[in-house]
Design a protein around this motif. Structure first.
Motif, PDB file in Angstrom:
ATOM      1  N   THR A  40       0.832  -1.219   0.000  1.00 58.65           N
ATOM      2  CA  THR A  40       0.000   0.000   0.000  1.00 58.65           C
ATOM      3  C   THR A  40       0.863   1.265   0.000  1.00 58.65           C
ATOM      4  OG1 THR A  40      -0.230   0.050   2.422  1.00 58.65           O
ATOM      5  CG2 THR A  40      -1.902  -1.165   1.181  1.00 58.65           C
ATOM      6  N   GLY A  41       2.106   1.151   0.512  1.00 58.78           N
ATOM      7  CA  GLY A  41       3.019   2.300   0.453  1.00 58.78           C
ATOM      8  C   GLY A  41       3.278   2.692  -0.991  1.00 58.78           C
ATOM      9  N   PHE A  44       0.509   4.892  -2.233  1.00 58.92           N
ATOM     10  CA  PHE A  44       0.642   6.299  -1.809  1.00 58.92           C
ATOM     11  C   PHE A  44       1.784   6.983  -2.566  1.00 58.92           C
ATOM     12  CE2 PHE A  44      -1.776   4.618   1.795  1.00 58.92           C
ATOM     13  CZ  PHE A  44      -2.725   5.605   1.944  1.00 58.92           C
ATOM     14  N   ARG A  45       2.851   6.220  -2.812  1.00 58.96           N
ATOM     15  CA  ARG A  45       3.978   6.780  -3.554  1.00 58.96           C
ATOM     16  C   ARG A  45       3.545   7.152  -4.979  1.00 58.96           C
ATOM     17  NH1 ARG A  45       9.369   5.731  -1.758  1.00 58.96           N
ATOM     18  NH2 ARG A  45       9.344   4.868   0.333  1.00 58.96           N
ATOM     19  N   ARG A  96      10.503   5.215  -6.083  1.00 58.15           N
ATOM     20  CA  ARG A  96      11.397   4.779  -5.002  1.00 58.15           C
ATOM     21  C   ARG A  96      12.446   5.793  -4.577  1.00 58.15           C
ATOM     22  NH1 ARG A  96       8.607   1.314  -2.278  1.00 58.15           N
ATOM     23  NH2 ARG A  96       7.390   0.118  -3.762  1.00 58.15           N
ATOM     24  N   THR A 104       5.649  11.573  -0.243  1.00 54.90           N
ATOM     25  CA  THR A 104       4.590  10.598   0.055  1.00 54.90           C
ATOM     26  C   THR A 104       4.136  10.710   1.506  1.00 54.90           C
ATOM     27  OG1 THR A 104       5.595   9.088  -1.525  1.00 54.90           O
ATOM     28  CG2 THR A 104       3.951   8.164  -0.057  1.00 54.90           C
ATOM     29  N   SER A 105       5.093  10.937   2.393  1.00 49.08           N
ATOM     30  CA  SER A 105       4.755  11.046   3.802  1.00 49.08           C
ATOM     31  C   SER A 105       3.774  12.209   4.010  1.00 49.08           C
ATOM     32  CB  SER A 105       6.039  11.257   4.608  1.00 49.08           C
ATOM     33  OG  SER A 105       5.784  11.122   5.960  1.00 49.08           O
ATOM     34  N   SER A 108       0.303  11.385   1.966  1.00 54.02           N
ATOM     35  CA  SER A 108      -0.460  10.284   2.569  1.00 54.02           C
ATOM     36  C   SER A 108      -1.173  10.715   3.857  1.00 54.02           C
ATOM     37  CB  SER A 108       0.448   9.087   2.851  1.00 54.02           C
ATOM     38  OG  SER A 108       1.410   9.421   3.823  1.00 54.02           O
ATOM     39  N   ARG A 114      -6.276   9.533   1.514  1.00 51.76           N
ATOM     40  CA  ARG A 114      -6.526   8.344   2.347  1.00 51.76           C
ATOM     41  C   ARG A 114      -7.875   7.727   1.986  1.00 51.76           C
ATOM     42  NH1 ARG A 114      -2.152   7.527   5.141  1.00 51.76           N
ATOM     43  NH2 ARG A 114      -2.861   5.397   5.280  1.00 51.76           N
ATOM     44  N   GLY A 134       1.601  -1.967   5.199  1.00 51.72           N
ATOM     45  CA  GLY A 134       1.374  -0.523   5.254  1.00 51.72           C
ATOM     46  C   GLY A 134       1.561   0.029   6.644  1.00 51.72           C
ATOM     47  N   ARG A 135       0.735   1.024   6.993  1.00 48.45           N
ATOM     48  CA  ARG A 135       0.835   1.660   8.305  1.00 48.45           C
ATOM     49  C   ARG A 135      -0.457   1.494   9.100  1.00 48.45           C
ATOM     50  NH1 ARG A 135       4.748   2.240   5.622  1.00 48.45           N
ATOM     51  NH2 ARG A 135       6.435   3.756   5.823  1.00 48.45           N
ATOM     52  N   ASP A 136      -1.579   1.347   8.361  1.00 51.96           N
ATOM     53  CA  ASP A 136      -2.896   1.362   9.011  1.00 51.96           C
ATOM     54  C   ASP A 136      -3.755   0.187   8.550  1.00 51.96           C
ATOM     55  OD1 ASP A 136      -3.111   2.175   6.372  1.00 51.96           O
ATOM     56  OD2 ASP A 136      -4.780   3.530   6.765  1.00 51.96           O
ATOM     57  N   ARG A 185      10.470  10.702   9.054  1.00 54.29           N
ATOM     58  CA  ARG A 185       9.334   9.992   8.446  1.00 54.29           C
ATOM     59  C   ARG A 185       8.471   9.361   9.550  1.00 54.29           C
ATOM     60  NH1 ARG A 185       9.457   6.515   3.598  1.00 54.29           N
ATOM     61  NH2 ARG A 185      11.392   7.543   3.048  1.00 54.29           N
ATOM     62  N   ASP A 189       4.544  10.088  10.143  1.00 54.38           N
ATOM     63  CA  ASP A 189       3.570   8.995  10.020  1.00 54.38           C
ATOM     64  C   ASP A 189       2.802   8.759  11.335  1.00 54.38           C
ATOM     65  OD1 ASP A 189       4.443   8.697   7.441  1.00 54.38           O
ATOM     66  OD2 ASP A 189       5.645   6.901   7.822  1.00 54.38           O
ATOM     67  N   ARG A 192       0.317  12.188  12.330  1.00 55.27           N
ATOM     68  CA  ARG A 192      -0.740  12.747  11.476  1.00 55.27           C
ATOM     69  C   ARG A 192      -2.124  12.456  12.055  1.00 55.27           C
ATOM     70  NH1 ARG A 192       0.639   8.418   7.023  1.00 55.27           N
ATOM     71  NH2 ARG A 192      -0.602   6.717   7.835  1.00 55.27           N
TER      72      ARG A 192
HETATM   73  O1   DC Z   1       6.149   1.822   3.089  1.00 55.30           O
HETATM   74  P1   DC Z   1       6.658   3.018   2.282  1.00 55.30           P
HETATM   75  O2   DC Z   1       7.954   3.595   2.797  1.00 55.30           O
HETATM   76  O3   DC Z   1       6.712   2.730   0.821  1.00 55.30           O
HETATM   77  O4   DC Z   1       5.546   4.153   2.505  1.00 55.30           O
HETATM   78  C1   DC Z   1       5.684   5.417   1.940  1.00 55.30           C
HETATM   79  C2   DC Z   1       4.881   6.423   2.741  1.00 55.30           C
HETATM   80  O5   DC Z   1       3.483   6.134   2.624  1.00 55.30           O
HETATM   81  C3   DC Z   1       5.196   6.493   4.236  1.00 55.30           C
HETATM   82  O6   DC Z   1       5.615   7.778   4.609  1.00 55.30           O
HETATM   83  C4   DC Z   1       3.913   6.194   4.937  1.00 55.30           C
HETATM   84  C5   DC Z   1       2.855   6.208   3.885  1.00 55.30           C
HETATM   85  N1   DC Z   1       1.930   5.092   4.026  1.00 55.30           N
HETATM   86  C6   DC Z   1       0.768   5.305   4.715  1.00 55.30           C
HETATM   87  O7   DC Z   1       0.542   6.401   5.211  1.00 55.30           O
HETATM   88  N2   DC Z   1      -0.153   4.315   4.839  1.00 55.30           N
HETATM   89  C7   DC Z   1       0.096   3.105   4.322  1.00 55.30           C
HETATM   90  N3   DC Z   1      -0.831   2.143   4.456  1.00 55.30           N
HETATM   91  C8   DC Z   1       1.296   2.853   3.628  1.00 55.30           C
HETATM   92  C9   DC Z   1       2.214   3.878   3.512  1.00 55.30           C
END
Ligand code: DC
Length: 234
Positions: A40-41, A44-45, A96, A104-105, A108, A114, A134-136, A185, A189, A192
């Motif tokens: 999922t990152g 967002f990228r 990348r 992206t940070s 996102s 979102r 991902g993050r969430d 970062r 993350d 937010r």
């Molecule tokens: O995992 P990554 O480094 O490719 O993620 C890039 C950015 O995307 C990172 O700053 C956090 C964000 N991200 C997010 O907010 N939610 C996700 N599910 C995945 C990534």
């Protein structure tokens, strides 16, 4: 964790900060299980890259909403690898860079982005048979995922790994600068308003600071197989 086998298997959520090893592990785990890997990152990228090309500022929510409405993001397998397509264009390499990572940070954290990606991710994963990183994922996207992991490592170790990756690609960076960027970062993350990086209460915590990839993979695979066996026995 809920107890349900979906049409294609279970949903596995792997969350954690950048540089904890999520991508490599997710790829390996998905391959072992014959599951689909959803990064999922990378989604967002792709939004950040397209926003940069369209010269949309990171805080410009109305323009980001329009951008996301017209954006189709998909994954396509290429041998061992998974390519990311944005409106059909292969953007796997372009997303990348460090610059796109920082952008992206910011992007996102915006609500319209979102919301748009949440809908896409749910559509891609709801039938199961997927490992989403991902993050969430375990907290917002699939709070009912059958298996959840939170993969972390110290900021120093994550910075060191990233530094080795970047210098191996020929990029001129210093170790300190790379660790500082990882820490920045993390703060963005975690701090937010929408869907911050946070461990789900029912996620299995794995600290990979002093674990090898094989050890992390073995821990995860065993937890997943136990869950699958329990669900198949029900
Ligand atoms: O995992 P990554 O480094 O490719 O993620 C890039 C950015 O995307 C990172 O700053 C956090 C964000 N991200 C997010 O907010 N939610 C996700 N599910 C995945 C990534």
């Amino acid at each position: 964790m809920s107890a349900r086998l979906r049409a294609n298997g279970v949903i596995i959520a792997i969350d954690g900060p950048s540089g904890a090893g999520k991508s490599s592990i997710t790829k390996l785990l998905a391959r072992r299980l014959g599951y689909l890997h959803i990064d999922t990152g990378a989604m967002f990228r792709a939004v950040a890259l397209m926003a940069k090309r369209a010269q949309i500022a990171c805080e410009d929510d109305p323009a980001l909403a329009v951008l996301c409405r017209g954006l189709d993001i998909s994954f396509c397998r290429d041998g061992e690898n998974c390519r990311v397509l944005a409106n059909g264009e292969d953007v796997s390499g372009a997303i990348r860079s460090e610059e796109i990572g920082l952008l992206t940070s910011c992007v996102s954290a915006r609500r319209p982005v979102r919301d748009a990606l949440l809908a896409m991710q749910r559509g891609m994963g709801e039938a199961g048979g997927v490992v989403l990183e991902g993050r969430d994922i375990g907290t917002v996207v699939f709070p009912d995922a059958e298996v959840k992991f939170f993969l972390s490592a110290s900021a120093e170790e994550r910075g060191r790994r990233r530094y080795l990756e970047l210098t191996a690609r020929g990029e001129q960076v210093s170790l300190k600068e790379t660790i500082d960027k990882v820490a920045l970062r993390d703060r963005q993350d975690e701090g937010r308003e929408y869907a911050p990086l946070r461990k789900a209460a029912d996620a299995v915590d794995i600290d990979s600071t002093s674990l090898s990839m094989d050890e992390v993979l073995a821990l995860m695979e065993s937890a997943v197989r136990q869950k699958l066996a329990a669900l198949q026995g029900e």
